[in-house]
Design an enzyme around this catalytic site. Structure first.
Site, PDB file in Angstrom:
ATOM      1  N   GLY A   1     -18.508   2.802  30.580  1.00  0.00           N
ATOM      2  CA  GLY A   1     -17.438   1.809  30.505  1.00  0.00           C
ATOM      3  C   GLY A   1     -16.073   2.443  30.638  1.00  0.00           C
ATOM      4  O   GLY A   1     -15.960   3.586  31.057  1.00  0.00           O
ATOM      5  N   ASN A   2     -15.039   1.687  30.342  1.00  0.00           N
ATOM      6  CA  ASN A   2     -13.682   2.220  30.414  1.00  0.00           C
ATOM      7  C   ASN A   2     -12.837   1.621  29.301  1.00  0.00           C
ATOM      8  O   ASN A   2     -13.301   0.756  28.566  1.00  0.00           O
ATOM      9  CB  ASN A   2     -13.079   1.947  31.795  1.00  0.00           C
ATOM     10  CG  ASN A   2     -13.025   0.469  32.090  1.00  0.00           C
ATOM     11  OD1 ASN A   2     -12.286  -0.272  31.454  1.00  0.00           O
ATOM     12  ND2 ASN A   2     -13.846   0.024  33.047  1.00  0.00           N
ATOM     13  N   ARG A   3     -11.594   2.072  29.199  1.00  0.00           N
ATOM     14  CA  ARG A   3     -10.787   1.722  28.031  1.00  0.00           C
ATOM     15  C   ARG A   3      -9.973   0.441  28.212  1.00  0.00           C
ATOM     16  O   ARG A   3      -9.125   0.142  27.383  1.00  0.00           O
ATOM     17  CB  ARG A   3      -9.836   2.886  27.707  1.00  0.00           C
ATOM     18  CG  ARG A   3     -10.556   4.077  27.090  1.00  0.00           C
ATOM     19  CD  ARG A   3      -9.585   5.212  26.845  1.00  0.00           C
ATOM     20  NE  ARG A   3      -8.451   4.820  26.036  1.00  0.00           N
ATOM     21  CZ  ARG A   3      -7.294   5.485  25.988  1.00  0.00           C
ATOM     22  NH1 ARG A   3      -7.138   6.577  26.711  1.00  0.00           N
ATOM     23  NH2 ARG A   3      -6.305   5.058  25.228  1.00  0.00           N
ATOM     24  N   SER A   4     -10.197  -0.303  29.271  1.00  0.00           N
ATOM     25  CA  SER A   4      -9.400  -1.519  29.469  1.00  0.00           C
ATOM     26  C   SER A   4      -9.635  -2.518  28.333  1.00  0.00           C
ATOM     27  O   SER A   4     -10.773  -2.845  28.005  1.00  0.00           O
ATOM     28  CB  SER A   4      -9.778  -2.168  30.806  1.00  0.00           C
ATOM     29  OG  SER A   4      -9.121  -3.402  30.911  1.00  0.00           O
TER      30      SER A   4
ATOM     31  N   ALA B   1     -10.651  -3.711  35.199  1.00  0.00           N
ATOM     32  CA  ALA B   1     -10.991  -2.326  35.533  1.00  0.00           C
ATOM     33  C   ALA B   1     -12.473  -2.318  35.863  1.00  0.00           C
ATOM     34  O   ALA B   1     -13.322  -2.487  34.984  1.00  0.00           O
ATOM     35  CB  ALA B   1     -10.689  -1.426  34.348  1.00  0.00           C
TER      36      ALA B   1
END
Ligand code: CTP
Length: 408
Positions: free
Chosen positions: A208-211, A281
Site C-alpha cells: 500500500g501507500n501513505r495516501s 495514489a
C-alpha cells in the site's frame, strides 16, 4: 416548509415513520404519499397519525382539489424514502399511475431520494442507468449505505438513517436558497478518485501507500459545495476523513480496494462525467500471485515477491475521453529542487495525455497525512496555470477554479 415524503414498498418503510417524525418535530408541514406496496409494510393509520393529515395513494380521491397537481405544486421539497428499484425505474420513465408518480411530474421542487434495495439490484445496469438519468435531471441521490441487508447478506443497498436523510435534504434546500452565487459548477457531473490502493499479497497483507485521501475528499467536497454532482471513488480512506462526504447530498461514494477495482469504478463513473480527477495514489505494481492462505514461515521463507504492472488508469481514461471531457492527474514528487519538480511534472503530463496535472512535493513529513498542501497546476504546453498553498480544502477550491476555466 411544505415537504412531501414519498414512501415506497421496501422493508425500510418502517424507518420512514421516524423520518416523518423528525421533519414534523423540526416544524415542517409533511404530506405522506405512500405507494400501494408501501402500505403492505406500514399501514395508512400510522401515516395519518404521524403526519396529522389524510393520506392516500390514489389520484381518484379528493378530485375536486386536483390533489395530484396541488401537492406537487405546493411542495418545497420532495423526499422519497425508501426508494425501491421499481420506483426509481418508474421515476425515470415518468410513469404517473399513482399519486406519488403524478406528484413527481407536477413538482418543480428539489427531489431527494434514498434508495434501498439488495446489492445486486443496486448494481444492475438498469438501475445504474436509471440513477444516472435521475442525477442528470437534478434529482439528489442519498446513499445507499453499505451494511447488512434484510436477507442476511451485506453490501451497498441499505437506506441511510432517517437523521442523515433529513440533515442532507434540508441542507440541500438551504444551499439551493442561500448559495445561488457560489454554485458555479451547478449540475456538472464529476468523477473524483481519492485514497490509496492496496494490492493483496495474502488474506492479511497488502502493498500500500501513505495516501490518506484528504486532498481527494477535499476536491469532492469543494465541487459538491459548488453544485457539482460528484461520484467519489474512495480507496481505503478512514471513516473520519470520509464523514463530511458521506453526508453530502451531491456526493455518491463508491468504494474500491485495489487498482483494478478503482479502474473499474472510475471507468463507470467517467461515462457520464464532464471532469475526471484522479487524486488517488494508485499502486503501479501488484503481486503476481495472491496466496489463498496466510504466508507463514512454516510454509517457507519468502525471499522475493514477483510483481506485475497495473494499468495506468488515468492515461487510459485520457486516451478514451469524450469531446470536452477534462482529465486531471496528480503527481507526488520527491525532487532535488523546484526546477526538477516542474520538469518531471511536465513530462508526466505529456506521458499521461491529460489536460491538467497537479503536482505536489511530498516527503517523509510533507504532503501525506497532513491538513495542508502546496501544489502547482500544469496545463497546455507545460504552462504553470496556478500555484496554491494552504489547507487541502483551500487548495481544492483553487484547483476547481482552474478546471472551471478549462471547461467548454
Ligand atoms: N495513476 C493511475 N494509474 C496508475 C498509477 C497512477 O491512474 N497505475 C495516476 C494517479 O492517480 C495520478 C497520476 O497517475 O493521478 C500520477 O501518479 P504517479 O504515481 O505519480 O505517476 P507514475 O506514472 O506512476 O509515475 P512515477 O514513475 O513517477 O511513479
Amino acid at each position: 416548509m411544505n415537504i412531501v415524503v414519498g414512501v415506497t414498498g421496501g422493508i425500510a418503510a418502517y424507518k420512514a415513520v421516524h423520518l416523518v417524525r423528525l421533519l414534523i418535530k423540526a416544524g415542517h408541514e409533511v404530506t405522506v404519499i405512500p405507494t400501494e406496496d408501501a402500505l403492505r409494510f406500514v399501514g395508512l393509520p400510522t401515516w395519518e397519525a404521524i403526519s396529522r393529515k389524510p393520506v392516500t395513494t390514489s389520484v381518484h380521491e379528493d378530485v375536486a382539489q386536483v390533489r395530484h397537481v396541488a401537492l406537487g405544486q405546493a411542495a418545497d421539497l420532495v423526499i422519497i424514502a425508501p426508494a425501491t428499484a421499481n420506483t426509481i425505474a418508474k421515476m425515470t420513465a415518468g410513469l404517473a399511475d399513482d399519486l406519488l408518480g403524478t406528484t413527481l411530474l407536477a413538482t418543480t421542487a428539489p427531489v431527494v431520494i434514498a434508495p434501498a434495495m439488495h446489492t445486486e439490484m443496486w448494481r444492475h445496469p438498469a438501475t445504474r442507468a436509471n440513477i444516472a438519468t435521475l442525477r442528470e435531471r437534478g434529482v439528489t441521490i442519498l446513499g445507499p449505505a453499505e451494511g447488512e441487508l434484510t436477507g442476511g447478506d451485506s453490501g451497498p443497498g441499505r437506506m441511510l438513517e432517517p437523521e442523515e436523510i433529513v440533515d442532507a435534504a434540508l441542507a440541500l434546500v438551504g444551499r439551493v436558497e442561500d448559495d445561488g452565487d457560489d454554485r458555479d459548477l451547478d449540475g456538472l457531473q464529476v468523477a473524483v478518485s481519492a485514497g490509496g490502493t492496496r494490492e493483496p499479497l495474502d488474506p492479511v497483507r497488502f502493498l500500500g501507500n501513505r495516501s490518506s485521501g484528504r486532498q481527494g475528499v477535499a476536491l469532492a467536497l469543494a465541487a459538491a459545495d459548488r453544485g457539482a454532482q460528484v461520484v467519489l471513488v474512495a480507496a481505503n480512506i478512514d471513516a473520519g476523513v470520509l464523514a463530511d462526504a458521506e453526508q453530502h447530498p451531491l456526493i455518491r461514494i463508491e468504494h474500491a480496494g485495489t487498482a483494478a477495482e478503482l479502474g473499474d469504478a472510475m471507468r463507470a463513473a467517467a461515462e457520464d462525467a464532464a471532469v475526471i480527477v484522479m487524486a488517488a495514489a494508485v499502486a503501479d505494481y501488484r503481486p503476481a500471485e495472491v496466496a489463498d492462505g496466510k504466508l507463514t514461515k512454516e510454509s517457507g521463507v519468502l525471499e522475493s515477491i514477483d510483481l506485475v504492472q497495473n494499468e495506468d488508469i488515468v492515461a487510459s481514461l485520457a486516451a478514451r475521453r469524450h469531446p470536452g471531457q477534462v482529465v486531471v492527474a496528480f503527481a507526488a514528487e520527491t525532487p532535488q529542487d523546484a526546477e526538477e519538480m516542474l520538469a518531471r511534472a511536465r513530462r508526466k503530463r505529456e506521458r499521461k495525455g491529460v489536460d491538467l496535472l497537479v503536482v505536489n512535493e511530498v516527503g517523509w513529513d510533507r504532503g501525506f497525512e497532513t491538513a495542508d498542501n502546496t501544489v502547482q497546476v500544469i496545463g497546455d504546453g507545460g504552462a504553470v496555470l496556478a500555484r496554491s498553498s494552504g489547507t487541502k480544502r483551500a487548495v481544492a477550491d483553487d484547483i476547481w477554479d482552474v478546471i472551471a476555466a478549462n471547461l467548454g
